[in-house]
Design an enzyme around this catalytic site. Structure first.
Site, short mmCIF file in Angstrom:
data_model
loop_
_atom_site.label_atom_id
_atom_site.label_comp_id
_atom_site.label_asym_id
_atom_site.label_seq_id
_atom_site.Cartn_x
_atom_site.Cartn_y
_atom_site.Cartn_z
N CYS A 8 0.86 -1.18 0.00
CA CYS A 8 0.00 0.00 0.00
C CYS A 8 0.89 1.23 0.00
O CYS A 8 2.08 1.14 -0.38
CB CYS A 8 -0.99 -0.02 1.17
SG CYS A 8 -0.24 0.06 2.80
N CYS A 13 -1.52 0.87 7.41
CA CYS A 13 -2.96 0.59 7.54
C CYS A 13 -3.38 -0.65 6.76
O CYS A 13 -3.67 -1.70 7.34
CB CYS A 13 -3.78 1.79 7.07
SG CYS A 13 -3.53 3.29 8.03
N ARG A 14 -3.43 -0.55 5.43
CA ARG A 14 -4.04 -1.63 4.63
C ARG A 14 -3.14 -2.84 4.42
O ARG A 14 -3.57 -3.98 4.63
CB ARG A 14 -4.46 -1.07 3.26
CG ARG A 14 -5.58 -0.06 3.32
CD ARG A 14 -5.74 0.71 2.02
NE ARG A 14 -4.56 1.54 1.75
CZ ARG A 14 -4.34 2.22 0.65
NH1 ARG A 14 -5.25 2.17 -0.33
NH2 ARG A 14 -3.26 2.95 0.50
P1 4NP Z 1 -1.83 2.92 4.07
O1 4NP Z 1 -2.37 4.33 4.61
O2 4NP Z 1 -1.26 3.16 2.69
O3 4NP Z 1 -3.04 2.04 4.03
O4 4NP Z 1 -0.79 2.46 5.08
C1 4NP Z 1 -1.57 5.48 4.68
C2 4NP Z 1 -0.77 5.67 5.77
C3 4NP Z 1 0.00 6.84 5.87
C4 4NP Z 1 -0.08 7.79 4.86
C5 4NP Z 1 -0.88 7.57 3.76
C6 4NP Z 1 -1.63 6.42 3.68
N1 4NP Z 1 0.67 8.99 4.97
O5 4NP Z 1 0.51 9.87 4.10
O6 4NP Z 1 1.46 9.14 5.92
#
Ligand code: 4NP
Length: 157
Positions: A8, A13-14
């Site tokens: 991701c 998160c995902r």
């Molecule tokens: P992920 O979510 O891609 O599902 O882990 C995010 C976590 C952090 C950020 C963006 C998306 N960020 O901009 O820090």
């Protein structure tokens, strides 16, 4: 050994949720000796961090192990190590292209929702921005089951 990498943006998160949920299903199937699972992000903002509290709460709710996951960034050698790279959304697929190195890649790149019958071409919404971790868990849980079935048929395991 078959290698599966979930990708991701932030790897907090995902993709760690997918890593943990998919590993749980592989464990239930008795296949941990045959399939290794990891996750990574295309961004570098959270290197070394544990998953987001929202992801940890969901995993604890469903009694899925959330230990020993620390954010890392995608590296070019991932494309020679992992047979299956499973991205959460279209932008991850696009960003992944920037990490391909000079080695011959052996990865097939999928999107997580390729493994939902109704999810063709869909994206897993980012709960870092939506706050809806439960919705993401439901998508990841169902698509993980179908991904495992796909890999078992593909690899004859
Ligand atoms: P992920 O979510 O891609 O599902 O882990 C995010 C976590 C952090 C950020 C963006 C998306 N960020 O901009 O820090």
């Amino acid at each position: 050994m078959v290698h599966v990498l979930f990708v991701c943006l932030g790897n907090i998160c995902r993709s760690p949720m997918a890593e943990a949920v998919f590993r749980h299903k592989v464990w239930e199937a008795g296949l941990l000796d045959s399939i290794t699972i990891d996750s990574a992000g295309t961004g570098d903002w959270h290197l070394g961090e544990k998953p987001h509290q929202g992801t940890r709460d969901i995993l604890q709710k469903y009694k899925i192990d959330d230990s020993n996951m620390f954010a890392r960034q995608v590296v070019s050698t991932d494309f020679s190590k992992f047979e299956y790279i499973v991205a959460m959304d279209d932008s991850n697929v696009e960003n992944l292209k920037g990490f391909v190195g000079t080695e011959e890649p052996r990865s097939q790149v999928f999107k997580m929702l390729d493994f939902l019958p109704e999810g063709q071409a869909g994206n897993v919404p980012d709960p870092y921005f939506t706050g809806n971790f439960e919705e993401v868990y439901e998508m990841i849980n169902t698509s993980s089951e179908n991904l495992l079935a796909h890999i078992r048929a593909d690899q004859n395991i």
